[in-house]
Design an enzyme around this catalytic site. Structure first.
Site, PDB file in Angstrom:
ATOM      1  N   TRP A 319       0.834  -1.204   0.000  1.00 31.24           N
ATOM      2  CA  TRP A 319       0.000   0.000   0.000  1.00 31.24           C
ATOM      3  C   TRP A 319       0.873   1.259   0.000  1.00 31.24           C
ATOM      4  O   TRP A 319       0.505   2.279  -0.586  1.00 31.24           O
ATOM      5  CB  TRP A 319      -0.911   0.004   1.236  1.00 31.24           C
ATOM      6  N   HIS A 320       2.050   1.168   0.636  1.00 33.15           N
ATOM      7  CA  HIS A 320       2.896   2.352   0.744  1.00 33.15           C
ATOM      8  C   HIS A 320       3.509   2.761  -0.591  1.00 33.15           C
ATOM      9  O   HIS A 320       3.900   3.919  -0.756  1.00 33.15           O
ATOM     10  CB  HIS A 320       4.015   2.124   1.769  1.00 33.15           C
ATOM     11  N   GLY A 321       3.643   1.854  -1.514  1.00 33.37           N
ATOM     12  CA  GLY A 321       4.238   2.258  -2.780  1.00 33.37           C
ATOM     13  C   GLY A 321       4.388   1.113  -3.744  1.00 33.37           C
ATOM     14  O   GLY A 321       4.433  -0.061  -3.351  1.00 33.37           O
TER      15      GLY A 321
END
Length: 467
Positions: A319-321
């Site tokens: 989700w972060h990248g």
């Protein structure tokens, strides 16, 4: 537009608060929606249409979810969630998929296919999660639909949490859109939280950015480069993101909303489990409610529980990248969470002393953050070589130039705040009332100094804007 900018501090915020104050209560959602869309359009005008599309789509589908029953209700929910995830997948992960595919084609001796790079709209990950929480909460019956699309649009686009959280579940704010209070005490409390957050961002996070960037752009970082850069990044990330969360909570309080806390002294945690219960709490809560529990949670034995935990942390990393570094970072955290649970289950020993467990947790966090900060897996590998001393020991000239007494003082001040504030909060009797009052008043000149410092610093967007 970002919170730590003159356009926000001197123009947008005072004008918005003035208009909000004179708006009749029943029209305040209109004011919030209009102000939030203007706030977003200022930063990303080309993406405004996408934000409005997500709002309209989720609202219409949510209506069908609420009005349906049985299989039809599930079908509408699936359509809404898949539709939102498809948008997130295209804008956030299509580039990663194309790059990975081309890497495989290259390894097989095939020509790469042409791909037009897709730009990630700012805040997309956050407002997609807000839309999904709305649909799931309606399906579960834990929230009632809003009075109209204006209330819903105001919830999704509410500018304090729009571009970098906290990630709020719809049922946390639904009632507050129907009824909330506005008092001088709440407004004063919100102002104080905002001043604390801005001071954290400008005075303790931003000054470390040049040092971190230098250490992480050195081709072959030495041991001193890698360790100093990684420790500085650990401090920078905390004060940047926790500072943003303070500002978001403070701004919401000025508007009468109460947001949950997003950071609970995570660097004082004595276990990895406790750390993830205190760091980015709203994301952890979202993943638990909408991923971990639907996967089965801890209802199917230890092995399945550990697998679910590992998968959730991997999803959290992704989700972060859109980069394999984030996937590996999520797996790193998931592996330590599982290991901690297994060891506790197997041996059941009392927890180790704080003097041992707290540094151990921080070491795991710092080593994991290398993956989080690096541009690629190969880059992370080079930093790990530096940490192990395989690239030499002393600082390289480019990094040494940025190790100034002022920057070292900022790092020491950051450490003092991280560990001193929780210690004083746990022992309030150590502070006389006069000292506490003086500390509150000292916040005003500190905030003014932070505002003045903005002029002398380069543009420094919040680190979580990229997610």
């Amino acid at each position: 537009m970002i919170f730590s900018s003159y356009i926000f501090l001197l123009a947008f915020l005072p004008l918005f608060l003035l208009v909000y104050a004179v708006t009749p209560t029943r029209w305040r959602s209109w004011t919030i929606l209009a102000g939030s869309l203007l706030f977003y359009a200022w930063a990303a005008p080309a993406a405004l249409g996408l934000l409005i599309t997500v709002i309209v789509f989720a609202y219409l589908i949510g209506g069908r979810v609420f009005a349906s029953a049985g299989r039809a209700r599930w079908t509408w929910l699936t359509l809404g969630v898949v539709g939102n995830l498809a948008l997130l997948g295209y804008f956030k992960y299509a580039n990663m998929a194309a790059a990975s595919t081309n890497a495989i084609r290259d390894a097989l001796g095939m020509d790469p296919f042409l791909w037009q790079h897709v730009l990630l709209p700012v805040g997309l990950s956050f407002y997609i999660f807000h839309a999904i929480s709305y649909l799931v909460d309606l399906h579960r019956g834990t929230a009632q639909p809003p009075r109209n699309i204006i209330d819903f649009g105001a919830f999704v686009s509410l500018f304090p949490h729009l571009v970098a959280g906290p990630i709020l579940r719809f049922n946390q704010l639904a009632d507050q859109f129907h009824e909330r209070t506005h008092t001088p005490a709440k407004f004063a409390g919100g102002t104080q939280r905002f001043m604390i957050g801005l001071s954290m961002k400008v005075l303790l996070a931003d000054p470390l950015a040049p040092l971190v960037n230098a250490a992480y752009t050195t081709a072959q970082p030495s041991a001193a480069d890698a360790w100093l850069g990684s420790v500085a990044y650990t401090l920078q990330l905390f004060f940047d993101f926790a500072g943003y969360s303070h500002m978001a909570i403070g701004l919401a309080l000025m508007l009468g909303f109460r947001f949950p806390e997003n950071f609970l002294d995570p660097y004082t945690a004595t276990s990895i489990t406790a750390f993830w219960q205190r760091w980015h709490v709203s994301l952890g809560t979202f993943l638990r409610e909408y991923v971990y529990i639907p996967l089965g949670g801890n209802r199917h034995g230890l092995t399945r529980t550990n697998l679910n935990l590992f998968l959730v942390m991997t999803v959290g990393g992704l989700w972060h990248g859109a980069n394999w570094t984030f996937v590996l970072w999520g797996m790193w955290n998931g592996a330590f969470l599982v290991l901690e649970r297994v060891l506790k289950k197997k041996f059941g020993r009392p927890p180790p002393p704080v003097w041992y467990s707290m540094p151990k947790v921080m070491l795991i966090v710092i080593l994991g953050r290398v993956l989080f900060r690096s541009d690629s897996v190969a880059h992370a590998g080079e930093v790990y070589r530096g940490l192990a001393g395989l690239n030499g020991g002393p600082l390289t000239p480019g990094v040494a130039l940025l190790v100034t007494p002022e920057r070292l003082a900022v790092m020491l001040a950051g450490v003092a705040v991280i560990y001193g504030v929780p210690a004083l909060r746990a022992r309030p009797h150590l502070l006389r009332p006069a000292v506490s009052t003086a500390g509150a008043y000292a916040l005003v000149p500190l905030f003014l100094f932070a505002v003045a410092t903005l002029a002398a610093q380069q543009y420094a967007p919040f680190l979580y804007f990229q997610f």
